[in-house]
Design an enzyme around this catalytic site. Structure first.
Site, mmCIF file in Angstrom:
data_model
loop_
_atom_site.group_PDB
_atom_site.id
_atom_site.type_symbol
_atom_site.label_atom_id
_atom_site.label_comp_id
_atom_site.label_asym_id
_atom_site.label_seq_id
_atom_site.Cartn_x
_atom_site.Cartn_y
_atom_site.Cartn_z
ATOM 1 N N TYR A 1 -9.004 0.165 3.954
ATOM 2 C CA TYR A 1 -7.666 0.717 3.557
ATOM 3 C C TYR A 1 -7.542 2.112 3.962
ATOM 4 O O TYR A 1 -7.113 3.042 3.903
ATOM 5 C CB TYR A 1 -6.727 0.085 2.603
ATOM 6 N N GLU B 1 6.039 -1.960 1.937
ATOM 7 C CA GLU B 1 5.526 -1.142 0.256
ATOM 8 C C GLU B 1 7.097 -1.977 -0.486
ATOM 9 O O GLU B 1 6.860 -2.603 -1.706
ATOM 10 C CB GLU B 1 6.169 -0.271 1.054
ATOM 11 N N TRP C 1 -1.467 -3.460 -4.846
ATOM 12 C CA TRP C 1 -0.920 -2.700 -3.255
ATOM 13 C C TRP C 1 -1.759 -4.128 -3.035
ATOM 14 O O TRP C 1 -2.582 -5.333 -2.069
ATOM 15 C CB TRP C 1 -1.595 -1.911 -2.838
#
Length: 201
Positions: A22, A44, A52
């Site tokens: 990512y 988000e 995350w």
């Protein structure tokens, strides 16, 4: 260490192969595709209070339930879709976050219609160009900025939820409104070059 050289990646990305991929291929790259912008807006918001990495590990579940992050289809969701997600450990089972994603999709479509694209609305917060961070350490990266505070105020005014200034800044980092790769990270230069070439369609 980076797969492209000897300089280290940003430290937050070193804990799993998923995070490394990512970081190397998505984070900080300027985005103008409304579907991608909607995906990260939703993800988000889902991250709030979590790591995350947790979101990345559940990303496929989100793609499945949110139908490839099609905002028009998500905006039509009702109780049936919400209950199905609440029963699936493949997503973050938080009713408030899931319901807000549906409400946010509706606002997203309104802004898209008003401005021609959500990208055109979003990029106004950086005057149409990516901001170039000059951070030498993770400790120098802020949790929020005046730009993310303004974005948060405006999105809330439009009716969105889970769009506080810290979430908005993480969103800005993710979709490339700001390049917060450390100066020592090989991806900083890549994103800076992309920023120099960036134009809104």
């Amino acid at each position: 260490m980076s797969a492209t050289g000897t300089a280290p990646r940003c430290a937050w990305a070193l804990h799993s192969a998923l995070e490394i991929d990512y970081h190397d291929t998505e984070w900080g790259r300027p985005q103008t595709d409304d579907r991608i912008l909607f995906e990260f807006l939703l993800l988000e918001g889902a991250q709030a209070g979590l790591s995350w990495r947790t979101v990345l590990e559940k990303r496929e579940g989100y793609r499945r339930h949110f139908l490839g992050f099609d905002p028009r289809r998500v905006a039509a969701f009702g109780a049936t879709e919400i209950e199905a997600m609440l029963a699936d450990p493949g997503v973050i089972r938080h009713r408030g976050k899931l319901e807000s994603a549906v409400d946010n999709a509706r606002v997203f479509l309104e802004l898209q219609a008003k401005h021609g694209s959500f990208a055109r609305y979003l990029w106004q917060f950086t005057d149409g160009k990516p901001l170039q961070g000059q951070r030498e350490s993770m400790g120098q990266i802020p949790a929020q900025t005046p730009e993310s505070q303004r974005m948060s105020r405006e999105l809330k005014r439009q009716g969105m939820r889970f769009v506080g200034p810290t979430i908005c800044y993480a969103y800005m980092q993710a979709v490339g409104l700001v390049n917060d790769h450390l100066l020592s990270c090989p991806c900083h230069g890549d994103c800076a070059t992309a920023g120099e070439r960036f134009t809104l369609p």
